[in-house]
Design a protein around this motif. Structure first.
Motif, PDB file in Angstrom:
ATOM      1  N   UNK A 135       0.809  -1.023  -0.302  1.00 16.18           N
ATOM      2  CA  UNK A 135       0.048   0.110  -0.074  1.00 16.18           C
ATOM      3  C   UNK A 135       0.560   1.125   0.019  1.00 16.18           C
ATOM      4  N   UNK A 136       1.809   1.487   0.827  1.00 13.97           N
ATOM      5  CA  UNK A 136       3.158   2.448   1.061  1.00 13.97           C
ATOM      6  C   UNK A 136       4.070   2.579   0.135  1.00 13.97           C
ATOM      7  N   UNK A 137       4.272   1.348  -0.026  1.00 14.65           N
ATOM      8  CA  UNK A 137       5.716   0.767  -0.932  1.00 14.65           C
ATOM      9  C   UNK A 137       7.539   0.973   0.405  1.00 14.65           C
ATOM     10  N   UNK A 138       7.006   0.975   1.476  1.00 16.81           N
ATOM     11  CA  UNK A 138       7.978   0.833   1.821  1.00 16.81           C
ATOM     12  C   UNK A 138       8.426  -0.209   2.056  1.00 16.81           C
ATOM     13  N   UNK A 139       9.586   0.003   2.865  1.00 16.97           N
ATOM     14  CA  UNK A 139      10.952  -1.397   3.357  1.00 16.97           C
ATOM     15  C   UNK A 139      10.657  -2.059   4.338  1.00 16.97           C
ATOM     16  N   UNK A 140      10.323  -2.991   5.125  1.00 18.72           N
ATOM     17  CA  UNK A 140      10.176  -3.324   6.467  1.00 18.72           C
ATOM     18  C   UNK A 140      10.761  -4.644   6.979  1.00 18.72           C
ATOM     19  N   UNK A 141      11.105  -4.845   7.784  1.00 19.20           N
ATOM     20  CA  UNK A 141      11.865  -6.074   8.559  1.00 19.20           C
ATOM     21  C   UNK A 141      10.594  -7.619   8.607  1.00 19.20           C
ATOM     22  N   UNK A 142      12.113  -8.633   7.909  1.00 23.01           N
ATOM     23  CA  UNK A 142      10.939  -9.330   7.424  1.00 23.01           C
ATOM     24  C   UNK A 142      11.098 -10.678   8.982  1.00 23.01           C
ATOM     25  N   UNK A 143      10.199 -11.597   8.708  1.00 27.83           N
ATOM     26  CA  UNK A 143       9.439 -12.493   9.170  1.00 27.83           C
ATOM     27  C   UNK A 143      10.985 -13.403   9.521  1.00 27.83           C
ATOM     28  N   UNK A 144      12.151 -13.811   8.931  1.00 31.46           N
ATOM     29  CA  UNK A 144      13.285 -13.921   8.722  1.00 31.46           C
ATOM     30  C   UNK A 144      14.339 -14.122  10.102  1.00 31.46           C
TER      31      UNK A 144
END
Length: 253
Positions: free
Chosen positions: A59-68
């Motif tokens: 929705x925002x195109x922002x990158x976030x920490x992933x589950x791994x």
């Protein structure tokens, strides 16, 4: 070594993504902060996403920490995490001083905030929170740690980080920074007199390993009028007492 540059670039992006926290970061900011081109940044992020190390909010195109990252961090925490033994010390520091109190850890040439406890005084500084990184010598925690490193390590750090003044202001030029290092050694704790955000002051005290290495720091932040004169000296005494308590606790583990 083949592939080493790609790994270093990917690691740099991972640090930037985690530093952005739950709000995430747009690809343009990540490219600018990493010194990479936008296409290279997007390509590396896409590869990290495929491995679950980062995620993208569509929705925002922002990158976030992933589950791994969470799974890896959970395993690594058993070796490196000291928050379980430090949390009550940080909370006590916030209660005693009525200011925001923090625990930070040294990671290479940076400090990373691990814990934050807000005090009861209603006006607070929001410069520091969990996950925020600063180069050594910039925030009070990093200044405290840098002050008690061996002289040759300080020299090597300043040579590597030659653009601190360009990024953080003239107060971080080598000569002025070395003056603050000497003052910190003499005083026992570091003082950041609004050098990151005007009017937001900080005090920091190093926390040592059993071998005497300054690996962590406790710090306090607040508004300027709460950190001057006799009150600064009293805050410093309380801070040093808590840092000594935590160093002793860590050393006995």
């Amino acid at each position: 070594m083949p592939g080493a540059q790609a790994i270093a670039r990917a690691a740099r992006l991972l640090r930037l993504v985690t530093a952005a926290g739950t709000s995430g970061a747009p690809v343009g900011d990540l490219a600018a902060d990493s010194g990479l081109t936008r296409p290279t940044t997007h390509r590396l992020l896409s590869a990290l996403r495929a491995e679950g190390l980062v995620d993208r909010d569509d929705a925002t195109g922002r990158w976030l920490p992933g589950p791994e990252l969470y799974l890896m961090g959970s395993v690594a925490a058993s070796r490196f995490d000291v928050t379980s033994v430090a949390r009550d010390v940080v909370r006590s520091l916030a209660v005693r001083t009525e200011e925001s109190a923090f625990l930070s850890v040294r990671r290479g040439d940076e400090t990373v905030c691990l814990l934050r406890e807000d005090g009861s005084f209603p006006i607070r500084s929001h410069v520091l929170s969990e996950g925020v990184r600063f180069p050594l010598g910039v925030a009070s925690a990093g200044l405290a740690i840098l002050s008690f490193l061996p002289p040759q390590d300080v020299d090597a750090y300043l040579e590597r980080q030659g653009d601190l003044a360009g990024r953080w202001g003239a107060a971080h030029a080598p000569a002025r920074l070395r003056t603050r290092l000497r003052e910190t050694q003499a005083r026992g704790y570091a003082v950041n007199a609004g050098l990151i955000v005007e009017g937001s002051w900080g005090l920091g005290a190093a926390v040592f390993t059993r071998q005497g290495d300054p690996q962590w720091a406790l710090s306090l932040t607040g508004v300027e009028f709460r950190f001057s004169g006799d009150r600064q000296a009293e805050l410093g005494r309380i801070l040093l007492a808590h840092a000594h308590q935590l160093s002793t606790r860590i050393g006995s583990r």
